[in-house]
Design an enzyme around this catalytic site. Sequence first.
Site, PDB file in Angstrom:
ATOM      1  N   ASP A   1      21.312  46.464 -80.964  1.00 37.67           N
ATOM      2  CA  ASP A   1      20.708  46.014 -79.724  1.00 37.67           C
ATOM      3  C   ASP A   1      19.255  46.503 -79.718  1.00 37.67           C
ATOM      4  O   ASP A   1      18.882  47.367 -80.519  1.00 37.67           O
ATOM      5  CB  ASP A   1      21.493  46.606 -78.551  1.00 37.67           C
ATOM      6  CG  ASP A   1      20.864  46.286 -77.213  1.00 37.67           C
ATOM      7  OD1 ASP A   1      20.615  45.095 -76.944  1.00 37.67           O
ATOM      8  OD2 ASP A   1      20.600  47.232 -76.441  1.00 37.67           O
TER       9      ASP A   1
ATOM     10  N   ASP B   1      16.699  46.709 -76.341  1.00 34.80           N
ATOM     11  CA  ASP B   1      16.368  47.498 -75.142  1.00 34.80           C
ATOM     12  C   ASP B   1      17.398  48.588 -74.896  1.00 34.80           C
ATOM     13  O   ASP B   1      18.595  48.310 -74.782  1.00 34.80           O
ATOM     14  CB  ASP B   1      16.296  46.586 -73.906  1.00 34.80           C
ATOM     15  CG  ASP B   1      15.095  45.652 -73.936  1.00 34.80           C
ATOM     16  OD1 ASP B   1      13.966  46.169 -73.927  1.00 34.80           O
ATOM     17  OD2 ASP B   1      15.292  44.432 -73.986  1.00 34.80           O
TER      18      ASP B   1
END
Length: 277
Positions: free
Chosen positions: A13, A15
């Site tokens: 991922d 953020d």
Amino acid sequence: MEDLYAYDAYCFDLDGTIYVGQMMLPGVNDFISGLRSRGKRLLFLTNTPVHTREDCYKRLQSLGVSCQLGEILTAGYVSGMYFAEHAPDANVLVVGEEALRRELQGIGIAITEDPYRSTHVLVGMDRQFHYDKLHLAAKAVRHGAVLLATNPDSCCPVQGDIIPDTGSILSSIEAASQQKASVVIGKPSRYYAEKALQLLNVNSSRCLMIGDRLETDILFGQQNGMKTALVLTGISLREDIQKTGIVPDYIWPSFNECIMEQQDHSKHSTVLQVEKA
């Protein structure tokens, strides 16, 4: 502890995992460099619809993360892929920002502002969302447009704050139109996983999904046959594991701790090999 470098592929991922805002999180570059030196396959999978793949690529490059554009998938880009496969003649009313429109148009998906001409309404994070946009989207859905969303996230970590995300906007449109979204494209959807695994060309069991959010990143990995690692640098906390019942295979306060654990594992393995000899 098993060898964390034993997997063939690694999905990250962005953020809350790789960075928060313009701040690189601790240990990220060292961990990724270790994977690169071992020839591992990497993908960066983000649910953001407010940045294009090119935007994410430039940010990663600016932070010193080694990557290629083809190693990045965004929820906006995968939404475009979904339309291209399932509704190539769609006329999409977009609730979202310019990045989402660019991702769709780059794949050749038609966009309309007319609620009566739209065949679909695609909802993404929109930091300029207001009542008129809510009314327009609800009107389109009430007139038969199919409601979809780029991602389910209700909030997003930014530097010093947590802000509303797509899920919050989607809920208001569902309430106003009295219609639930038929498809949510981002993590943890099976469709997103299929696209990622096609790019990696590996069996899902040979892939480690690393993220900061239990309900999207970790669930994404678990529902699609991957091993999972939660980093506590973004949204989810350790106590959320018991609340949600979503249990990752690994939990790291940050990548620094992960690297130290791996170094301890390597030293222990070396000692065992010496003792056996």
